[in-house]
Design an enzyme around this catalytic site. Structure first.
Site, PDB file in Angstrom:
ATOM      1  N   TYR A  37      12.025  26.104  27.586  1.00 15.99           N
ATOM      2  CA  TYR A  37      12.100  27.564  27.527  1.00 15.99           C
ATOM      3  C   TYR A  37      12.628  28.046  26.187  1.00 15.99           C
ATOM      4  CZ  TYR A  37      12.374  27.445  32.673  1.00 15.99           C
ATOM      5  OH  TYR A  37      12.157  27.245  33.990  1.00 15.99           O
ATOM      6  N   HIS A 193      14.893  37.082  38.536  1.00 12.61           N
ATOM      7  CA  HIS A 193      14.776  35.791  37.863  1.00 12.61           C
ATOM      8  C   HIS A 193      15.632  34.697  38.492  1.00 12.61           C
ATOM      9  CE1 HIS A 193      13.068  37.959  34.213  1.00 12.61           C
ATOM     10  NE2 HIS A 193      12.205  37.014  34.481  1.00 12.61           N
ATOM     11  N   ARG A 223       4.975  37.702  24.418  1.00 13.86           N
ATOM     12  CA  ARG A 223       5.277  36.278  24.501  1.00 13.86           C
ATOM     13  C   ARG A 223       4.239  35.649  25.426  1.00 13.86           C
ATOM     14  NH1 ARG A 223       8.235  34.665  29.393  1.00 13.86           N
ATOM     15  NH2 ARG A 223       8.983  32.823  28.300  1.00 13.86           N
ATOM     16  N   ASN A 225       3.626  32.761  28.643  1.00 14.00           N
ATOM     17  CA  ASN A 225       4.196  31.891  29.663  1.00 14.00           C
ATOM     18  C   ASN A 225       3.033  31.107  30.248  1.00 14.00           C
ATOM     19  OD1 ASN A 225       6.068  30.662  31.248  1.00 14.00           O
ATOM     20  ND2 ASN A 225       6.410  32.432  32.603  1.00 14.00           N
ATOM     21  N   GLU A 265      -0.158  33.174  30.701  1.00 12.56           N
ATOM     22  CA  GLU A 265       0.104  34.608  30.796  1.00 12.56           C
ATOM     23  C   GLU A 265       0.447  35.157  29.419  1.00 12.56           C
ATOM     24  OE1 GLU A 265       2.114  34.609  35.264  1.00 12.56           O
ATOM     25  OE2 GLU A 265       3.390  34.887  33.503  1.00 12.56           O
ATOM     26  N   TYR A 316       9.239  23.381  39.573  1.00 10.05           N
ATOM     27  CA  TYR A 316       9.220  24.833  39.623  1.00 10.05           C
ATOM     28  C   TYR A 316       7.807  25.367  39.382  1.00 10.05           C
ATOM     29  CZ  TYR A 316       9.973  29.650  38.123  1.00 10.05           C
ATOM     30  OH  TYR A 316       9.900  31.009  37.984  1.00 10.05           O
ATOM     31  N   LYS A 317       7.084  24.738  38.490  1.00  4.95           N
ATOM     32  CA  LYS A 317       5.731  25.198  38.200  1.00  4.95           C
ATOM     33  C   LYS A 317       4.716  24.657  39.199  1.00  4.95           C
ATOM     34  CE  LYS A 317       6.588  26.129  33.275  1.00  4.95           C
ATOM     35  NZ  LYS A 317       6.275  27.562  33.182  1.00  4.95           N
TER      36      LYS A 317
END
Lengths: 346, 321
Positions: A37, A193, A223, A225, A265, A316-317
């Site tokens: 990140y 979040h 940005r 993602n 994204e 998480y993904k």
């Protein structure tokens, strides 16, 4: 530039596909051979000609198909679009921003004519010619945010700014990576979040919030993602997890190149002038692995990124179970050669 | 990670003296285009080229937020100040070209409010004028209580009273008229938000009374921009840019950093927004902290300074800039 719009689906027979041009302009998100990140923000003031960064709101060959898919999601689940009562002014802000941007950036596709409050909006691809009164909700078939986001690719969150925080108080969310507007509506930046691993300890969110609170009119930011999606599904929502979650188990070494997609994204942030709210468009781009590896640098790099990513992030993904198969597949396209810095193809 | 603001090239199209102290300046875009809309409570930072000195002063926008042809600000002349308001009053002429920032709002309305209760003192009226125009256009409910030294110095009072006779109360100090604050705050419907802009004493008074009466912190909004104060000159080392600079008597530390060609982030230039917060690497002397941003502990730590309003006295100061 004339865009040929694809006749394609993001469900059932999954006829979604990228043309060669769409592959070449795909927003590949990894600027080096590993991923962690970061608050990877930059100004959203144009970009290379033809890239997805060039215009304020990118319109591409998937426009009509995405808008059809959105209409189907909304017909089944109207709560994908919500706006708390104090957010109507921000909805008009967003309508104005999108109409002005698209009519200036794509004059062959969109036209906006304004005489005082009397506005006329022409959307040629969708066959819409709408006269209405700006700031008069009764003059449109939907509220202002819903009206314009039924005609704009990507999800839209409108964040109210108060008490030194941002609040998820309105949105149109039908193409999301496993989060729910209906669950998050009314939450603040730290609340929505909360499920993200590692980033809190790293202080990412405190810094990101400080940056976002200070985004000013005329200075939008952006940005990237990313995550992974099996089959080209736009709607990977928690509400429909029972439909798409199970599809992750259908992956085989033979069908992987076609079914497994990198989902990127393009997140942008604009200060809205009349309401002082912040709009957060989240535009989803999908690419099948077999198309992605046609750019040699991207194939090499994605292999290294997925191979080395920490387990928490792979969990998480949502691809921890399939990771060995994915890495195995991608290893065919990694000859060990050095990759050049930056995201662009060599 | 500096967010920054874009600039607008404008031409002064009208200058209207309102009374002995306050003058209104109106701007249009020099290229003939439209100005951005804004939200009530926003300010713009006006750049003034005053000889060798570039002054950057924030002023609340007080024109109609929906009017994209013209921006207006009202400037109160401060004879004892560092010269920004005097420059505007004495040097700026109709037809002059100036540069102003895009609007920035650090004092926005909470649009959830069932009612907006506004308390203004003196020149603190300006953000409310734009907010009232916004609320009048969108059907918002508001009530304004405006205190000024005298009828002659109550800028815009007549206009406000004429347009909104049922929503505006004016108080003149020289006639011993005062806002009955306790009674006023006590009588408000649930869901009311309170806004105050004016001298520091008034802001402190209103916030303290509201807290005493149990108003939620989130329902009380205030804007107080400090003007930087003059002080003894001092020397600063900027470690990142490897420069040693001198901060003049009538210059702020931020202005001195900018004059040395070092880009530093800012928004309000008045000690409120936190954007210019700067790390101190070393010092021998004492800080004169004047901002509202750092808490007492941070001020005592000697590790942070807000260069827009704060100063230093002593031998050495080294900043991470």
């Amino acid at each position: 530039m004339t865009i040929q719009f694809n006749d394609e689906t993001f469900r059932d027979d999954y006829s979604f596909h990228n043309s060669d041009r769409a592959i070449q302009r795909f927003p590949f998100p990894f600027h080096e051979d590993s991923y962690m990140y970061s608050v990877n923000m930059e100004r959203h003031k144009g970009g290379p000609e033809g890239s997805v960064y060039e215009m304020r709101f990118d319109v591409d060959e998937h426009y009509l198909a995405e808008m059809k898919d959105r209409a189907m999601v909304l017909a089944e689940d109207p709560l994908r679009c919500q706006s708390l009562p104090h957010m109507t002014l921000a909805g008009w802000d967003l309508l104005e921003l999108i109409m002005v941007s698209k009519s200036e950036d794509y004059p062959d596709l969109f036209e906006l004519h304004r005489e005082g409050s009397n506005w006329r909006w022409i959307n040629r691809p969708m066959g819409i010619d709408q006269s209405f009164v700006f700031m008069d909700e009764a003059s449109l078939p939907y509220g202002p945010m819903e009206y314009i986001t039924r005609q704009a690719q990507g999800d839209f969150c409108i964040l109210d700014q108060r008490d030194d925080n941002l609040w998820m108080d309105a949105g149109m969310v039908t193409t999301q990576a496993d989060w729910s507007l209906d669950f998050d509506i009314g939450m603040n930046f730290f609340e929505w979040h909360a499920p993200v691993p590692k980033a809190h300890e790293m202080g990412i969110f405190v810094r990101a919030l400080k940056f976002l609170l200070n985004i000013q009119q005329g200075s939008p930011a952006r940005r990237l993602n990313w995550t992974l999606t099996v089959n080209p599904l736009l709607d990977t929502s928690p509400e429909n997890y029972h439909k798409w979650g199970v599809q992750k188990t259908t992956l085989t070494p033979e069908n992987l190149g076609r079914k497994q997609h990198l989902r990127v994204e393009l997140q942008t942030f604009f200060r809205l002038p009349r309401s002082n709210a912040l709009v957060f468009p989240i535009r989803c781009y999908l690419i099948a692995f077999e198309d992605l590896v046609s750019v040699p640098k991207w194939g090499r790099r994605l292999h290294r990124v997925l191979r080395d990513i920490p387990d928490e992030l792979a969990t998480y993904k949502g691809f921890i179970d399939n990771r060995p198969m994915l890495v195995d597949y991608l290893s065919q396209y990694d000859d060990g050669a050095e990759t050049s810095p930056g995201v662009w193809p060599d | 990670m500096s967010a920054g603001t874009d600039k607008l090239a404008v031409t002064v199209t009208n200058i209207v003296p309102l009374n002995d102290l306050v003058t209104r300046f109106e701007f249009q875009r020099s290229d003939g285009g439209e100005l951005p809309t804004f939200s009530g409570g926003a300010h713009t930072v006006v750049e003034m080229r005053d000889g060798d000195i570039t002054r950057l002063n924030p002023y609340s926008l007080m024109s109609d937020p929906m009017d994209q042809s013209t921006y207006a600000i009202s400037v109160r002349r401060d004879d004892a100040g560092r010269g920004g308001s005097l420059f505007m009053h004495n040097r700026v002429r109709v037809g002059d070209r100036m540069v102003i920032s895009y609007p920035v709002n650090l004092f926005s309305l909470d649009l959830r409010a069932r009612k907006h209760l506004m308390i203004a003192g003196g020149i603190g009226i300006t953000p409310f004028i734009a907010q009232i125009k916004q609320l009048a256009a969108t059907g918002g409910r508001f009530e304004l209580h405006y205190a000024a030294r005298s009828a002659a110095l109550a800028s815009y009072a007549d206009e406000l009273t004429a347009h909104h006779p049922n929503n505006v109360s004016i108080y003149h100090d020289d006639q011993a008229q005062a806002i009955d604050l306790v009674h006023l705050l006590d009588g408000q419907p649930l869901g009311t938000h309170l806004y105050v802009c004016g001298p520091k004493g008034m802001i402190d008074w209103v916030r303290a009374k509201a807290a005493d009466l149990g108003w939620p912190r989130e329902a009380v909004h205030y804007e107080e921009f400090l003007a930087p104060q003059s002080g003894k000159p001092f020397e600063v080392k900027l470690a990142l840019s490897n420069k040693v600079i001198e901060v003049g008597e009538h210059q702020s530390l931020l202005e001195a950093i900018e004059a040395a060609g070092v880009d530093a982030p800012y928004l309000c230039r008045g000690g409120a927004c936190g954007q210019c917060e700067t790390d101190v690497i070393g010092y021998d002397g004492k800080f004169i902290h004047r901002d509202h941003w750092l808490d007492d502990e941070e001020k005592a730590s000697g590790k942070k300074i807000m260069p827009c309003v704060s100063r230093f006295e002593g031998k050495t100061l080294v900043l991470d800039r």
